[in-house]
Design a protein around this motif. Structure first.
Motif, PDB file in Angstrom:
ATOM      1  N   ILE A   6     -89.733  29.375 -49.420  1.00 40.48           N
ATOM      2  CA  ILE A   6     -88.237  29.659 -49.264  1.00 40.48           C
ATOM      3  C   ILE A   6     -87.175  28.444 -49.386  1.00 40.48           C
ATOM      4  O   ILE A   6     -87.553  27.815 -48.666  1.00 40.48           O
ATOM      5  CB  ILE A   6     -88.012  30.436 -47.973  1.00 40.48           C
ATOM      6  CG1 ILE A   6     -88.746  31.627 -48.017  1.00 40.48           C
ATOM      7  CG2 ILE A   6     -86.601  30.695 -47.626  1.00 40.48           C
ATOM      8  CD1 ILE A   6     -89.380  32.080 -46.624  1.00 40.48           C
ATOM      9  N   ILE A   7     -86.399  28.534 -50.492  1.00 39.48           N
ATOM     10  CA  ILE A   7     -85.363  27.393 -50.653  1.00 39.48           C
ATOM     11  C   ILE A   7     -84.173  27.472 -50.182  1.00 39.48           C
ATOM     12  O   ILE A   7     -83.578  28.412 -50.115  1.00 39.48           O
ATOM     13  CB  ILE A   7     -85.428  27.224 -52.137  1.00 39.48           C
ATOM     14  CG1 ILE A   7     -86.876  26.938 -52.918  1.00 39.48           C
ATOM     15  CG2 ILE A   7     -84.414  26.135 -52.651  1.00 39.48           C
ATOM     16  CD1 ILE A   7     -86.842  27.242 -54.275  1.00 39.48           C
ATOM     17  N   VAL A   8     -83.872  26.519 -49.189  1.00 37.35           N
ATOM     18  CA  VAL A   8     -82.601  26.783 -48.444  1.00 37.35           C
ATOM     19  C   VAL A   8     -81.595  25.632 -48.675  1.00 37.35           C
ATOM     20  O   VAL A   8     -82.068  24.359 -48.155  1.00 37.35           O
ATOM     21  CB  VAL A   8     -83.068  26.869 -46.849  1.00 37.35           C
ATOM     22  CG1 VAL A   8     -81.916  27.110 -46.130  1.00 37.35           C
ATOM     23  CG2 VAL A   8     -84.143  27.870 -46.404  1.00 37.35           C
ATOM     24  N   PRO A   9     -80.932  25.809 -49.433  1.00 40.87           N
ATOM     25  CA  PRO A   9     -79.794  24.466 -49.743  1.00 40.87           C
ATOM     26  C   PRO A   9     -78.945  24.213 -48.381  1.00 40.87           C
ATOM     27  O   PRO A   9     -78.429  25.420 -48.010  1.00 40.87           O
ATOM     28  CB  PRO A   9     -78.967  25.019 -50.656  1.00 40.87           C
ATOM     29  CG  PRO A   9     -79.048  26.404 -50.972  1.00 40.87           C
ATOM     30  CD  PRO A   9     -80.280  26.931 -50.314  1.00 40.87           C
ATOM     31  N   CYS A  10     -78.968  23.214 -47.860  1.00 38.46           N
ATOM     32  CA  CYS A  10     -78.158  22.839 -46.476  1.00 38.46           C
ATOM     33  C   CYS A  10     -77.029  21.812 -46.870  1.00 38.46           C
ATOM     34  O   CYS A  10     -77.266  20.765 -47.315  1.00 38.46           O
ATOM     35  CB  CYS A  10     -79.040  22.465 -45.213  1.00 38.46           C
ATOM     36  SG  CYS A  10     -80.360  23.505 -45.404  1.00 38.46           S
ATOM     37  N   TYR A  11     -75.862  22.118 -46.517  1.00 40.17           N
ATOM     38  CA  TYR A  11     -74.674  21.165 -46.727  1.00 40.17           C
ATOM     39  C   TYR A  11     -74.007  21.363 -45.305  1.00 40.17           C
ATOM     40  O   TYR A  11     -73.324  22.233 -45.279  1.00 40.17           O
ATOM     41  CB  TYR A  11     -73.816  21.416 -47.689  1.00 40.17           C
ATOM     42  CG  TYR A  11     -72.792  20.376 -47.816  1.00 40.17           C
ATOM     43  CD1 TYR A  11     -73.091  19.062 -47.949  1.00 40.17           C
ATOM     44  CD2 TYR A  11     -71.508  20.885 -47.865  1.00 40.17           C
ATOM     45  CE1 TYR A  11     -71.901  18.234 -47.846  1.00 40.17           C
ATOM     46  CE2 TYR A  11     -70.415  20.045 -47.748  1.00 40.17           C
ATOM     47  CZ  TYR A  11     -70.764  18.602 -48.019  1.00 40.17           C
ATOM     48  OH  TYR A  11     -69.618  17.780 -48.095  1.00 40.17           O
TER      49      TYR A  11
END
Ligand code: UDP
Ligand code: MG
Length: 308
Positions: A6-11
């Protein structure tokens, strides 16, 4: 057993991540048929996001992370996630719980039934300012009119894809990434699942109206050259009109001896045509700018640290 990443981009998601991981793992634990892993991509956050991720990774053993050297944008984060994953199935998902983890089980079922992509679509835009919804709709109408690939209104980046689709996406190495268009372009058998919009749990959307505007232009420029044709066609039309009026004016002067009048109308026409010219040069410049950036062949992201 299938593996799921599960790929979770976090900014700047320090406030949401713990909650997110908790909810997500609650749902994943119930799916026995897969071995899962969460890959957080810290997209150069300026808050404590990376430390929150590290703390989580120390506590749990199915967490890995990548941290960028600066903010490269969500599209780059997703690309990095896919490139660094060797799982059979990949899911891209936002960290703010706007993408309900409860759908994952259903998504896996559809892939087992033979779909290559299970994509999600918001059917309402509840909780969004009406003016924003209006412009979003307008954008989808426009881009579908201009380009010959189908870009679905309300489509989220929340998707489950197979290894084969992952490899196909990675083949598209362009620097200016517009994932809605990329998915429209690659094809494959797609199952759409729909859900109601959910408001962000914490923090604020990092997209300002201006960002969305730039993103829309980016999308149009990346996937269609129609604006260039529009500029060309309007150029032709205006030349024809100008040619006809010149003939009319010459004949009028010769036959009726009518001195040419109308300074204001002349100025308006000059301004109007000048405007169209500048607009067309601007359109041309947009494409040129993209070509310039593409030819540099810069990497899509840079990693500062990672743990797998
Ligand atoms: N995000 C990112 N890089 C950015 C902007 C956003 O990785 O430059 C991440 C963000 O942390 C979130 C997801 O992309 O997980 C979606 O962002 P957001 O919720 O702000 O967008 P929206 O849901 O309004 O489209
Ligand atoms: Mg969001």
């Amino acid at each position: 057993m299938n593996t799921l990443n599960i790929i979770v981009p976090c900014y700047n998601e320090e406030k949401t991540l713990n909650n997110f991981y908790f909810e997500l793992s609650e749902h994943l634990k119930k799916i026995y048929s897969i071995k899962w892993n969460v890959l957080f991509i810290d997209d150069g956050s300026s808050d404590n996001t990376l430390n929150v991720i590290k703390d989580l990774a120390n506590k749990e053993d199915n967490i890995s992370y990548i941290s960028f050297s600066r903010n490269f944008g969500k599209e780059s984060a997703i690309y990095a996630g896919l490139e660094n994953s060797d799982a059979d199935l990949n899911i891209m998902m936002d960290a703010d719980l706007q993408d309900p983890p409860s759908l994952i089980a259903e998504m896996i079922k559809h892939v087992n039934d033979g779909y290559d992509i299970v994509a999600s679509r918001r059917v309402t835009r509840k909780g969004e300012p009406p003016i924003r919804s209006f412009f979003a709709r307008l954008f989808y109408k426009l881009i579908n009119l201009l380009s010959n690939i189908n870009i679905v209104d309300g489509a989220r980046d929340y998707k489950l894809i197979t290894k084969q689709v992952t490899d196909s996406i990675l083949e598209l190495k362009e620097y200016n990434r517009f994932s809605k268009g990329i998915f429209g372009w690659i094809g494959f058998k797609t199952k759409w699942i729909e859900y109601e919009n959910i408001e962000r749990t914490n923090g604020e959307s990092s997209w300002s109206f201006w960002d969305l505007f730039k993103y829309s232009i980016e999308g149009i420029i990346s996937f269609t050259t129609a604006p260039l044709h529009i500029a060309t066609v309007s150029g032709i039309i205006f030349s024809i009109i100008a040619f006809i009026s010149i003939i009319v004016i010459i004949l009028k002067t010769l036959i009726m001896g009518d001195p040419v009048e109308g300074w204001p109308s002349t100025v308006s026409i000059i301004l109007f045509v000048g405007g169209i010219q500048l607009f067309s040069i601007g359109v041309l410049g947009q494409y040129l700018g993209k070509i310039y950036l593409e030819t540099k062949k810069r990497p899509i992201y840079l990693i500062k640290e990672k743990k797998f």
